[in-house]
Design an enzyme around this catalytic site. Structure first.
Site, PDB file in Angstrom:
ATOM      1  CG  ASP A 280      -0.371  -0.255   2.612  1.00  0.00           C
ATOM      2  OD1 ASP A 280       0.959  -0.729   2.571  1.00  0.00           O
ATOM      3  OD2 ASP A 280      -0.782   0.278   3.533  1.00  0.00           O
TER       4      ASP A 280
ATOM      5  NE  ARG B  50       5.064  -2.237   6.176  1.00  0.00           N
ATOM      6  CZ  ARG B  50       5.300  -3.184   7.043  1.00  0.00           C
ATOM      7  NH1 ARG B  50       6.637  -3.661   7.481  1.00  0.00           N
ATOM      8  NH2 ARG B  50       4.262  -3.792   7.747  1.00  0.00           N
TER       9      ARG B  50
HETATM   10  C1  VG1 Z   1       3.498  -4.643  11.317  1.00  0.00           C
HETATM   11  C2  VG1 Z   1       4.777  -3.515  11.617  1.00  0.00           C
HETATM   12  C3  VG1 Z   1       4.547  -2.437  12.371  1.00  0.00           C
HETATM   13  C4  VG1 Z   1       3.394  -1.695  11.160  1.00  0.00           C
HETATM   14  C5  VG1 Z   1       2.320  -2.529  10.763  1.00  0.00           C
HETATM   15  C6  VG1 Z   1       1.691  -2.309   9.703  1.00  0.00           C
HETATM   16  O1  VG1 Z   1       2.835  -4.977  12.524  1.00  0.00           O
HETATM   17  O2  VG1 Z   1       5.479  -4.439  12.759  1.00  0.00           O
HETATM   18  O3  VG1 Z   1       5.203  -1.841  12.725  1.00  0.00           O
HETATM   19  O4  VG1 Z   1       2.819  -0.478  11.598  1.00  0.00           O
HETATM   20  O5  VG1 Z   1       2.968  -3.791  10.475  1.00  0.00           O
HETATM   21  O6  VG1 Z   1       2.412  -1.723   8.644  1.00  0.00           O
HETATM   22  P1  VG1 Z   1       2.751  -6.441  13.335  1.00  0.00           P
HETATM   23  O7  VG1 Z   1       1.725  -6.082  14.290  1.00  0.00           O
HETATM   24  O8  VG1 Z   1       2.598  -7.152  12.230  1.00  0.00           O
HETATM   25  O9  VG1 Z   1       4.048  -6.298  14.044  1.00  0.00           O
HETATM   26  V1  VG1 Z   1       1.625  -2.019   7.095  1.00  0.00           V
HETATM   27  O10 VG1 Z   1       2.803  -1.441   6.039  1.00  0.00           O
HETATM   28  O11 VG1 Z   1       1.190  -3.522   7.262  1.00  0.00           O
HETATM   29  O12 VG1 Z   1       0.155  -1.036   6.962  1.00  0.00           O
HETATM   30 CO    CO Z   2       1.984  -1.101   4.333  1.00  0.00          CO
END
Ligand code: VG1
Ligand code: CO
Length: 544
Positions: free
Chosen positions: A280, A283
């Site tokens: 999306d 990152r």
């Molecule tokens: C992961 C990352 C986190 C980030 C989240 C959403 O979460 O560790 O840092 O904010 O993904 O990013 P988790 O709970 O799986 O550790 V994204 O780019 O997926 O909207």
């Molecule tokens: Co993302």
């Protein structure tokens, strides 16, 4: 157009995680499943009458169908204006930009980010509020409550809307505008960075880069900005067309999933700069010639050099990092005499700090970096920040990074992910750690003594909300820290994330391989938690 009310029953488990509700596509395809959650969003933010809603997604499988459903339901729930990205496309940061620019009530973004896409893969839906940021916890909790009590949802009977040509459409009193998904975002980037200086880098063809859009949403954005506006050579952006299954790949910008890109930055004919974005577009992974930039360092380096960039030339007011992110940014904040906030994982925790003007930059170890220009992490923004920095300094990426370490010392960092492990044993492992917190200090593991250990809680200094159980932290007597937490974005089993970081300031020890520099800490982490026994795995699936 005929309004309809559909009788429905709650589905268990419609609880948004770190970033929205993520499930397998087949789960979303069950009759009423998606509709229930959309109505739960509207119920918790409503009344919606007369408001503007932004809609878009990362282009994955089921994106278009979902958008048609949401358009009908939004019309039935009284929204007066819908701004929809052409082709159903809006990157997460672009959605945030559009919500803010047009002062919308909020937006719905369809994405499961880095999770694979396709009929048997993942789908996701998240709501962003009027500030352009992810719905805060009290809002997502309310959505969940609504979903557990829902009895009916509202829609209209109408034809599908043409999503592919720009322009205005209408359902009843609801005006629908299909907007260019790129232009507002590209204009915002142009207002923050020195485009002529970056164009100067590309002119003459000496500076060579590659941007891997991983067949996800950033392709059109990167092409417009890098190739059209900045003059990078055609073909700089690869895998530029968004595909519903991301070409079968895994749109996670790390060294494992962007292998090809990584290899182009190595060896004889290596490029000067490489970057990749996730599903999306929020990152980034940034690479220099023979140089990988750890996201924790990236945040710290951007903060230390912000004054060189037009959009931040007045200086930054504060920084925030998620708890598992290394403490490199804290050192920069200390030297600038500004605050560095430590928040739980997930961008929703940065929103209040940004809105209250307490921070300018923020970031996470998971390749997310951003600023107060929107309320989401922003992949291309970080790439442009780096390009602008290189244009000003006229130095290779590796030199910028090593100069930073020479000045501040280096926070070695690694994250080890154990994916799809048995959910019960993963939860038991975390519970066991939680129960042993009081006994850990003083104990030795792999020759390191535990100084302290806790379960991270966050008190939001703006709205005073509390978030508890956000990760187990263990601090050792060599200055090292290990964090254990379970992912909140997966859809199968559990994913255990183990984060290790340790500070080093001896000038002769700044250029080690992080896995070697952290070897003892990694061993201690395994012993503290019994990772091998609990997961049955001998090694992590992904190391970043
Ligand atoms: C992961 C990352 C986190 C980030 C989240 C959403 O979460 O560790 O840092 O904010 O993904 O990013 P988790 O709970 O799986 O550790 V994204 O780019 O997926 O909207
Ligand atoms: Co993302």
């Amino acid at each position: 157009m005929k309004p309809i009310t559909v009788i429905t029953k709650p589905f268990p488990g419609q609880k948004p995680g770190t970033s929205g509700l993520r499930k397998k596509v087949v789960e979303f395809q069950q009759p009423h499943y998606l509709e229930n959650f959309v109505q739960s969003i509207f119920n918790s933010i409503g009344p919606c009458d007369g408001h503007t809603l932004v809609i878009g997604g990362d282009g994955r499988f089921y994106n278009r169908e979902t958008i048609q459903i949401i358009i009908r339901m939004a019309a039935a729930n009284g929204f007066s204006r819908l701004l929809v990205g052409q082709g159903g496309i809006l990157s997460t940061p672009a959605a945030s930009c559009v919500i803010r620019k047009y002062q919308a009530f909020g937006g719905i973004v369809l994405s499961a980010s880095h999770n694979p896409g396709g009929p048997s893969e993942d789908f996701g839906i998240k709501y962003n509020a009027a500030n352009g940021g992810p719905a805060p916890e009290k809002m997502t909790n309310e959505m969940y409550q609504q979903s557990q009590n829902i009895q009916e949802y509202f829609s209209v009977e109408s034809e599908d809307i043409d999503l592919d040509s720009l322009g205005k459409r209408q359902i009843g009193d609801t005006k629908i505008e299909i907007i260019d998904p790129v232009i507002d975002y590209a204009d915002l980037m142009e207002s923050k960075f020195d485009f002529p200086a970056i164009a100067g880098l590309f002119a003459g063809g000496k500076f060579r880069m590659c941007f891997d859009a991983m067949h996800a949403v950033t392709g059109p954005y990167a092409r417009e900005i890098l190739e059209n506006r900045l003059g990078a050579s055609k073909g700089t952006v690869v895998n530029a067309i968004p595909l519903t299954d991301f070409g079968g790949g895994h749109p996670d910008p790390n060294q494992v999933h962007a292998k090809e890109l990584v290899s182009r930055l190595k060896g004889q004919n290596a490029l000067d700069f490489g970057a990749a974005s996730d599903g999306d577009g929020d990152r980034n992974m940034v690479l220099g010639k023979d140089c990988y930039i750890n996201p924790c360092d990236s945040l710290a380096i951007l903060a230390a050099n912000a004054k060189l960039i037009p959009g931040y030339s007045g200086g930054i007011v504060g920084i925030a990092r998620s708890m598992p992110t290394s403490r490199a940014a804290d050192r920069v904040a200390a030297s600038l005499g500004i605050e560095c906030y430590e928040t739980p994982t997930g961008w929703k925790f940065f929103g209040n700090l940004l809105d209250a003007g307490k921070i300018t930059l923020c970031g996470e170890e998971s390749f997310g970096t951003g600023s107060d220009h929107v309320r989401e992490k922003d992949g291309l923004w970080a790439v442009l920040f780096w390009l602008n920095l290189i244009a000003v300094k006229q130095l290779p990426v590796a030199t910028i990074v090593s100069d930073h370490w020479a000045q501040y010392g280096r926070d070695y960092f690694t994250r080890h992910d154990y994916e799809g492990v048995n959910s019960d044993s993963a939860h038991q492992m975390i519970d066991r750690l939680r129960q042993s917190l009081d006994e850990l200090p003083g104990q030795e593991f792999a020759g390191l003594r535990v100084d302290s250990a806790d379960d991270f809680s966050y008190h939001d200094p703006v709205d005073h909300s509390e978030a508890t159980k956000q990760g187990i932290r263990v601090y050792f007597n060599n200055g090292g820290r290990v964090v254990f937490r379970l992912s909140g974005t997966g859809t199968e089993g559990a994913t255990l994330r183990v984060y290790c970081d340790c500070y080093e300031d001896s000038p002769t020890r700044l250029a080690q391989d992080p896995q070697e520099a952290l070897a003892v800490l990694i061993k201690a982490a395994d012993q503290v938690a019994g990772i091998k026994q609990s997961t049955g795995r001998m090694a992590p699936d992904v190391i970043t």
